[in-house]
Design an enzyme around this catalytic site. Sequence first.
Site, PDB file in Angstrom:
ATOM      1  N   LEU A   1       0.750  -1.348   0.138  1.00 28.26           N
ATOM      2  CA  LEU A   1       0.034  -0.156  -0.063  1.00 28.26           C
ATOM      3  C   LEU A   1       0.819   1.294   0.012  1.00 28.26           C
ATOM      4  O   LEU A   1       2.276   1.165   0.223  1.00 28.26           O
ATOM      5  CB  LEU A   1      -0.780  -0.024   1.183  1.00 28.26           C
ATOM      6  CG  LEU A   1      -1.672  -1.297   1.231  1.00 28.26           C
ATOM      7  CD1 LEU A   1      -2.722  -1.411   2.532  1.00 28.26           C
ATOM      8  CD2 LEU A   1      -2.767  -1.373   0.030  1.00 28.26           C
ATOM      9  N   PRO A   2       0.254   2.448  -0.297  1.00 26.36           N
ATOM     10  CA  PRO A   2       0.899   3.508  -0.449  1.00 26.36           C
ATOM     11  C   PRO A   2       1.982   3.777   0.881  1.00 26.36           C
ATOM     12  O   PRO A   2       3.126   4.341   0.882  1.00 26.36           O
ATOM     13  CB  PRO A   2       0.149   4.914  -0.676  1.00 26.36           C
ATOM     14  CG  PRO A   2      -1.037   3.874  -1.453  1.00 26.36           C
ATOM     15  CD  PRO A   2      -1.077   2.623  -0.864  1.00 26.36           C
TER      16      PRO A   2
ATOM     17  N   THR B   1       6.280   0.825   2.072  1.00 30.38           N
ATOM     18  CA  THR B   1       7.207   1.622   2.804  1.00 30.38           C
ATOM     19  C   THR B   1       6.545   2.564   3.589  1.00 30.38           C
ATOM     20  O   THR B   1       5.754   3.376   3.254  1.00 30.38           O
ATOM     21  CB  THR B   1       8.191   2.509   1.637  1.00 30.38           C
ATOM     22  OG1 THR B   1       8.573   1.746   0.783  1.00 30.38           O
ATOM     23  CG2 THR B   1       9.040   3.161   2.352  1.00 30.38           C
TER      24      THR B   1
ATOM     25  N   LYS C   1      15.025   0.883   4.586  1.00 28.26           N
ATOM     26  CA  LYS C   1      14.481   1.291   3.636  1.00 28.26           C
ATOM     27  C   LYS C   1      14.351   2.841   3.507  1.00 28.26           C
ATOM     28  O   LYS C   1      14.619   3.466   2.474  1.00 28.26           O
ATOM     29  CB  LYS C   1      12.796   0.706   3.337  1.00 28.26           C
ATOM     30  CG  LYS C   1      12.090   1.271   2.201  1.00 28.26           C
ATOM     31  CD  LYS C   1      12.557   0.939   0.996  1.00 28.26           C
ATOM     32  CE  LYS C   1      11.769   1.446  -0.184  1.00 28.26           C
ATOM     33  NZ  LYS C   1      12.452   1.356  -1.683  1.00 28.26           N
TER      34      LYS C   1
ATOM     35  N   LYS D   1       6.906  11.341   0.340  1.00 33.25           N
ATOM     36  CA  LYS D   1       6.309  10.731   1.509  1.00 33.25           C
ATOM     37  C   LYS D   1       7.844   9.933   2.064  1.00 33.25           C
ATOM     38  O   LYS D   1       7.914   9.998   3.297  1.00 33.25           O
ATOM     39  CB  LYS D   1       5.456   9.585   1.216  1.00 33.25           C
ATOM     40  CG  LYS D   1       5.127   8.477   2.194  1.00 33.25           C
ATOM     41  CD  LYS D   1       4.590   7.402   1.821  1.00 33.25           C
ATOM     42  CE  LYS D   1       5.685   6.363   1.114  1.00 33.25           C
ATOM     43  NZ  LYS D   1       5.598   4.957   1.017  1.00 33.25           N
TER      44      LYS D   1
HETATM   45  P1  NAD Z   1       0.665   2.834  -6.287  1.00 34.46           P
HETATM   46  O1  NAD Z   1       0.064   4.063  -5.748  1.00 34.46           O
HETATM   47  O2  NAD Z   1       1.201   2.453  -7.704  1.00 34.46           O
HETATM   48  O3  NAD Z   1      -0.146   1.463  -5.667  1.00 34.46           O
HETATM   49  C1  NAD Z   1      -0.614   1.281  -4.395  1.00 34.46           C
HETATM   50  C2  NAD Z   1      -1.976   0.881  -4.449  1.00 34.46           C
HETATM   51  O4  NAD Z   1      -2.681   0.531  -3.297  1.00 34.46           O
HETATM   52  C3  NAD Z   1      -3.017   1.480  -5.547  1.00 34.46           C
HETATM   53  O5  NAD Z   1      -3.202   0.692  -6.769  1.00 34.46           O
HETATM   54  C4  NAD Z   1      -4.065   1.864  -4.605  1.00 34.46           C
HETATM   55  O6  NAD Z   1      -5.312   1.709  -5.315  1.00 34.46           O
HETATM   56  C5  NAD Z   1      -4.031   0.543  -3.684  1.00 34.46           C
HETATM   57  N1  NAD Z   1      -4.859   0.761  -2.267  1.00 34.46           N
HETATM   58  C6  NAD Z   1      -4.742   1.874  -1.464  1.00 34.46           C
HETATM   59  N2  NAD Z   1      -5.632   1.700  -0.588  1.00 34.46           N
HETATM   60  C7  NAD Z   1      -5.888   0.558  -0.523  1.00 34.46           C
HETATM   61  C8  NAD Z   1      -6.655  -0.370   0.194  1.00 34.46           C
HETATM   62  N3  NAD Z   1      -7.156  -0.213   1.553  1.00 34.46           N
HETATM   63  N4  NAD Z   1      -7.034  -1.885  -0.238  1.00 34.46           N
HETATM   64  C9  NAD Z   1      -6.466  -2.253  -1.285  1.00 34.46           C
HETATM   65  N5  NAD Z   1      -5.725  -1.556  -2.106  1.00 34.46           N
HETATM   66  C10 NAD Z   1      -5.284  -0.295  -1.717  1.00 34.46           C
HETATM   67  O7  NAD Z   1       2.225   2.534  -5.082  1.00 34.46           O
HETATM   68  P2  NAD Z   1       3.408   1.680  -5.834  1.00 34.46           P
HETATM   69  O8  NAD Z   1       4.421   2.302  -6.680  1.00 34.46           O
HETATM   70  O9  NAD Z   1       2.875   0.313  -6.095  1.00 34.46           O
HETATM   71  O10 NAD Z   1       3.987   1.629  -4.125  1.00 34.46           O
HETATM   72  C11 NAD Z   1       3.509   1.016  -3.143  1.00 34.46           C
HETATM   73  C12 NAD Z   1       4.465   0.989  -2.010  1.00 34.46           C
HETATM   74  O11 NAD Z   1       5.805   0.465  -2.416  1.00 34.46           O
HETATM   75  C13 NAD Z   1       4.860   2.453  -1.512  1.00 34.46           C
HETATM   76  O12 NAD Z   1       4.916   2.367  -0.275  1.00 34.46           O
HETATM   77  C14 NAD Z   1       6.183   2.815  -2.095  1.00 34.46           C
HETATM   78  O13 NAD Z   1       6.578   3.744  -1.263  1.00 34.46           O
HETATM   79  C15 NAD Z   1       6.652   1.480  -2.177  1.00 34.46           C
HETATM   80  N6  NAD Z   1       7.732   1.351  -3.235  1.00 34.46           N
HETATM   81  C16 NAD Z   1       7.667   1.603  -4.621  1.00 34.46           C
HETATM   82  C17 NAD Z   1       8.516   1.583  -5.473  1.00 34.46           C
HETATM   83  C18 NAD Z   1       8.454   1.792  -6.737  1.00 34.46           C
HETATM   84  O14 NAD Z   1       9.111   1.780  -7.616  1.00 34.46           O
HETATM   85  N7  NAD Z   1       7.072   2.378  -7.438  1.00 34.46           N
HETATM   86  C19 NAD Z   1       9.773   0.948  -5.156  1.00 34.46           C
HETATM   87  C20 NAD Z   1       9.999   0.467  -3.677  1.00 34.46           C
HETATM   88  C21 NAD Z   1       8.949   0.778  -2.990  1.00 34.46           C
END
Ligand code: NAD
Length: 293
Positions: free
Chosen positions: A64-65, A95, A170, A245
Amino acid sequence: MKVAFLGLGNMGLPMALNLIKAGHQVHGFDLVQSQLDAFKAGGGIPVQSATEAAKDADVIISMLPASRHVEALYLGDAGLLATANPKALLIDCSTISPKVSQAVAAAAKIKGFAMIDAPVSGGTAGAQAGTLTFMVGGDASALECARPLLEKMGKNIFHAGASGSGQTVKVCNNMLLGIQMLGTSEALRLGIANGMDPKVLSDIMSKSSGRNWALELYNPCPGVMESAPSSKGYAGGFGVDLMLKDLGLATENAGDLEASVPLGELSRKLYEAHSKAGNGQLDFSSVFNLKAD
Ligand code: NAD
C-alpha cells in the site's frame, strides 16, 4: 499456498503476477478497478474487499502507499487483525514509518499473528523481473516461513533485525536515492548547459567516481536510456509523491532521534516544490526538470 494480495498498484500488481506464475492461487484486492482487471487478465482472482481476499489465506501480503493505509487495513474493528485467521502469516511490503510498522506488528502479535515488515527496492522493473531486494524486519522464524514466497518476487532477501528494522533500512536507502537523483540531475544539467551530449556525459560518469544507481540504471535525462521512465514521459515508475513521503519519513525519523540529515531535509523541500508544481504523479526522476530558485 493460498495468498491474499492487497494493493495491486505499480509494484503490487507485477509482484502478485510473479506469485501466480510460480503456481500460487492469489486472491487480490485494490480500490482501482483497472488494476483488478489487469490482475484478473494475469490469472489472479479479484475480489471486492480486503476481508474477502484474506478469508482462508495462508499468507496475506500488503503493498500500500503509506502508513495510514496500512493502519487502516490491519487495525480497528473491521481491520484484518480482527477479521482474518491468526494462522495467516502477515507480510507488509509497503514503505511506511518504522514506528507505525512496529506498532502494527505488536498489535498483530497480541492477536496471535506472525508479521514481518518487508519493504522492497528495485523499482517497477525489479518487480516485473522478480529481482527485488527485500529488507525484512521481524522474527527470523517468520522470515523463514515467508522466504519461499519472497524468492518468487525477489533476488536478495536480507534480515535487517527486529520488527520495523526493514523499514529503517528502506527509509535510509530512499533518503540516499532521493539525494542521488537530485545530484545526478544537477550534474547532467550542468554538462548539458556546457553543450555536452547527456549520453556521452552519462557514459563517462558511469565509469568514473560519480557513478551511482540513478545515473547508471534510471537516468533522469530523456533519451539517454530507452527503458527509463524519463524516456517514457516520466510515466509509471516511482512517483514524486511517494519519494516525498519517504523523505518525510526520513526527516520525521531523524527528528525523533535528533539525528542530523540536512541533505535529506533539503531534498524533501525540493521534491515538495516539484510536487506542488503539479508533478506529484510523475516518476521521481522528473525532478530533472525542477527549476529551483
Ligand atoms: P501505487 O500507488 O502504484 O499502488 C498502491 C495501490 O494501493 C494503488 O493501486 C491503490 O489503489 C491501492 N490501495 C490503496 N489503499 C488500498 C486498500 N485499502 N486496499 C487495497 N488497495 C489499496 O504505489 P506503488 O508504486 O505500487 O508503491 C507501493 C508501495 O511500495 C509504497 O509504499 C512505495 O513507497 C513502495 N515502493 C514503490 C516503488 C516503486 O518504484 N514504485 C519501489 C519500492 C517501494
